[in-house]
Design a protein around this motif. Structure first.
Motif, PDB file in Angstrom:
ATOM      1  N   VAL A 117       7.784   2.619  12.174  1.00 39.12           N
ATOM      2  CA  VAL A 117       7.430   3.792  11.364  1.00 39.12           C
ATOM      3  C   VAL A 117       6.122   4.427  11.814  1.00 39.12           C
ATOM      4  CG1 VAL A 117       8.738   3.044   9.338  1.00 39.12           C
ATOM      5  CG2 VAL A 117       6.334   2.429   9.528  1.00 39.12           C
ATOM      6  N   GLY A 118       5.525   3.888  12.875  1.00 38.41           N
ATOM      7  CA  GLY A 118       4.345   4.513  13.446  1.00 38.41           C
ATOM      8  C   GLY A 118       3.055   4.297  12.685  1.00 38.41           C
ATOM      9  N   LEU A 119       2.895   3.146  12.072  1.00 36.24           N
ATOM     10  CA  LEU A 119       1.631   2.823  11.390  1.00 36.24           C
ATOM     11  C   LEU A 119       0.762   1.972  12.309  1.00 36.24           C
ATOM     12  CD1 LEU A 119       2.721   1.979   7.741  1.00 36.24           C
ATOM     13  CD2 LEU A 119       1.720   4.080   8.590  1.00 36.24           C
ATOM     14  N   ARG A 120      -0.541   1.992  12.053  1.00 37.84           N
ATOM     15  CA  ARG A 120      -1.467   1.223  12.876  1.00 37.84           C
ATOM     16  C   ARG A 120      -1.737  -0.170  12.327  1.00 37.84           C
ATOM     17  NH1 ARG A 120      -6.038   5.614  14.664  1.00 37.84           N
ATOM     18  NH2 ARG A 120      -4.561   7.130  15.484  1.00 37.84           N
ATOM     19  N   SER A 121      -1.561  -0.366  11.023  1.00 38.23           N
ATOM     20  CA  SER A 121      -1.927  -1.664  10.445  1.00 38.23           C
ATOM     21  C   SER A 121      -0.771  -2.283   9.665  1.00 38.23           C
ATOM     22  CB  SER A 121      -3.128  -1.510   9.508  1.00 38.23           C
ATOM     23  OG  SER A 121      -2.733  -0.830   8.334  1.00 38.23           O
ATOM     24  N   LYS A 122      -0.807  -3.615   9.642  1.00 38.68           N
ATOM     25  CA  LYS A 122       0.190  -4.341   8.851  1.00 38.68           C
ATOM     26  C   LYS A 122      -0.056  -4.170   7.361  1.00 38.68           C
ATOM     27  CE  LYS A 122       0.836  -8.011  12.214  1.00 38.68           C
ATOM     28  NZ  LYS A 122       0.742  -9.460  12.425  1.00 38.68           N
ATOM     29  N   SER A 123      -1.296  -3.917   6.969  1.00 45.40           N
ATOM     30  CA  SER A 123      -1.579  -3.763   5.541  1.00 45.40           C
ATOM     31  C   SER A 123      -0.878  -2.518   4.994  1.00 45.40           C
ATOM     32  CB  SER A 123      -3.084  -3.694   5.273  1.00 45.40           C
ATOM     33  OG  SER A 123      -3.654  -2.554   5.888  1.00 45.40           O
ATOM     34  N   GLY A 124      -0.745  -1.495   5.822  1.00 47.61           N
ATOM     35  CA  GLY A 124       0.002  -0.304   5.411  1.00 47.61           C
ATOM     36  C   GLY A 124       1.459  -0.635   5.142  1.00 47.61           C
ATOM     37  N   ILE A 125       2.021  -1.500   5.969  1.00 45.25           N
ATOM     38  CA  ILE A 125       3.410  -1.941   5.753  1.00 45.25           C
ATOM     39  C   ILE A 125       3.484  -2.720   4.448  1.00 45.25           C
ATOM     40  CG2 ILE A 125       5.220  -3.505   6.605  1.00 45.25           C
ATOM     41  CD1 ILE A 125       5.082  -0.838   8.098  1.00 45.25           C
ATOM     42  N   GLY A 126       2.501  -3.563   4.183  1.00 52.86           N
ATOM     43  CA  GLY A 126       2.482  -4.333   2.934  1.00 52.86           C
ATOM     44  C   GLY A 126       2.506  -3.434   1.712  1.00 52.86           C
ATOM     45  N   ARG A 127       1.723  -2.358   1.754  1.00 51.10           N
ATOM     46  CA  ARG A 127       1.699  -1.428   0.613  1.00 51.10           C
ATOM     47  C   ARG A 127       3.045  -0.716   0.463  1.00 51.10           C
ATOM     48  NH1 ARG A 127      -3.521  -0.774   2.586  1.00 51.10           N
ATOM     49  NH2 ARG A 127      -2.953   1.065   3.812  1.00 51.10           N
ATOM     50  N   LEU A 128       3.646  -0.318   1.581  1.00 52.39           N
ATOM     51  CA  LEU A 128       4.959   0.338   1.509  1.00 52.39           C
ATOM     52  C   LEU A 128       6.018  -0.630   0.976  1.00 52.39           C
ATOM     53  CD1 LEU A 128       4.959   2.352   4.863  1.00 52.39           C
ATOM     54  CD2 LEU A 128       4.763   3.278   2.542  1.00 52.39           C
ATOM     55  N   LEU A 129       5.956  -1.890   1.426  1.00 49.75           N
ATOM     56  CA  LEU A 129       6.907  -2.884   0.932  1.00 49.75           C
ATOM     57  C   LEU A 129       6.719  -3.136  -0.559  1.00 49.75           C
ATOM     58  CD1 LEU A 129       6.942  -5.470   3.861  1.00 49.75           C
ATOM     59  CD2 LEU A 129       8.741  -3.839   3.257  1.00 49.75           C
ATOM     60  N   ASP A 130       5.469  -3.178  -1.023  1.00 49.17           N
ATOM     61  CA  ASP A 130       5.210  -3.343  -2.461  1.00 49.17           C
ATOM     62  C   ASP A 130       5.885  -2.231  -3.261  1.00 49.17           C
ATOM     63  OD1 ASP A 130       3.680  -5.626  -2.059  1.00 49.17           O
ATOM     64  OD2 ASP A 130       1.752  -4.560  -2.162  1.00 49.17           O
ATOM     65  N   ALA A 131       5.793  -1.006  -2.755  1.00 44.04           N
ATOM     66  CA  ALA A 131       6.414   0.129  -3.443  1.00 44.04           C
ATOM     67  C   ALA A 131       7.933   0.000  -3.438  1.00 44.04           C
ATOM     68  CB  ALA A 131       5.991   1.441  -2.792  1.00 44.04           C
ATOM     69  N   LEU A 132       8.499  -0.490  -2.337  1.00 42.85           N
ATOM     70  CA  LEU A 132       9.961  -0.665  -2.273  1.00 42.85           C
ATOM     71  C   LEU A 132      10.421  -1.789  -3.206  1.00 42.85           C
ATOM     72  CD1 LEU A 132      10.619  -0.161   1.554  1.00 42.85           C
ATOM     73  CD2 LEU A 132      11.046   1.456  -0.316  1.00 42.85           C
ATOM     74  N   VAL A 133       9.579  -2.810  -3.380  1.00 40.96           N
ATOM     75  CA  VAL A 133       9.890  -3.880  -4.342  1.00 40.96           C
ATOM     76  C   VAL A 133       9.891  -3.296  -5.750  1.00 40.96           C
ATOM     77  CG1 VAL A 133       9.010  -5.999  -5.406  1.00 40.96           C
ATOM     78  CG2 VAL A 133       9.069  -5.798  -2.921  1.00 40.96           C
ATOM     79  N   GLU A 134       8.866  -2.502  -6.085  1.00 44.85           N
ATOM     80  CA  GLU A 134       8.782  -1.893  -7.418  1.00 44.85           C
ATOM     81  C   GLU A 134       9.999  -1.024  -7.722  1.00 44.85           C
ATOM     82  OE1 GLU A 134       5.229   0.326  -8.169  1.00 44.85           O
ATOM     83  OE2 GLU A 134       3.940  -1.317  -7.482  1.00 44.85           O
TER      84      GLU A 134
END
Length: 109
Positions: free
Chosen positions: A33-50
């Motif tokens: 998805v073209g992000l620079r950090s894994k923490s950004g993926i973590g936040r996106l995954l949190d939103a998908l879990v919600e």
């Protein structure tokens, strides 16, 4: 659902379909998805879990799983085909397409 969340969900679904159900790692998602950090993926995954699109699995490599797909609903073959065609035209997966429609109409619980 934000465009990045939709993009990540679509990437995960396509990856899983191409790899016989194996889900991508954080690094693969980050690159996909073209992000620079894994923490950004973590936040996106949190939103998908919600939103109920994925579930996290504790103490497992690639520890996420997709929840029931809208295609698992009891929709007629014609309706499923129409959803797939519309999603393809929109350049996304059927799940992400239906999620966007629900978001646009405020029908999300």
């Amino acid at each position: 659902m934000t465009p990045k969340q939709r993009q990540l969900l679509s990437f995960i679904e396509r990856y899983a379909a191409a790899c016989d159900g194996v889900l991508p790692s954080y690094d693969e998602m980050r690159a996909g998805v073209g992000l620079r950090s894994k923490s950004g993926i973590g936040r996106l995954l949190d939103a998908l879990v919600e939103r109920g699109h994925i579930r996290r699995l504790a103490n497992r490599a690639r520890g996420i799983e997709l929840t029931a797909a809208p295609a698992d609903l009891h929709l007629s073959a014609l309706t499923q085909a129409r959803v797939r065609a519309l999603a393809e035209r929109a350049g996304t997966s059927p799940n992400a397409f239906l999620s966007a429609v629900l978001d646009a109409h405020g029908d999300r619980p």
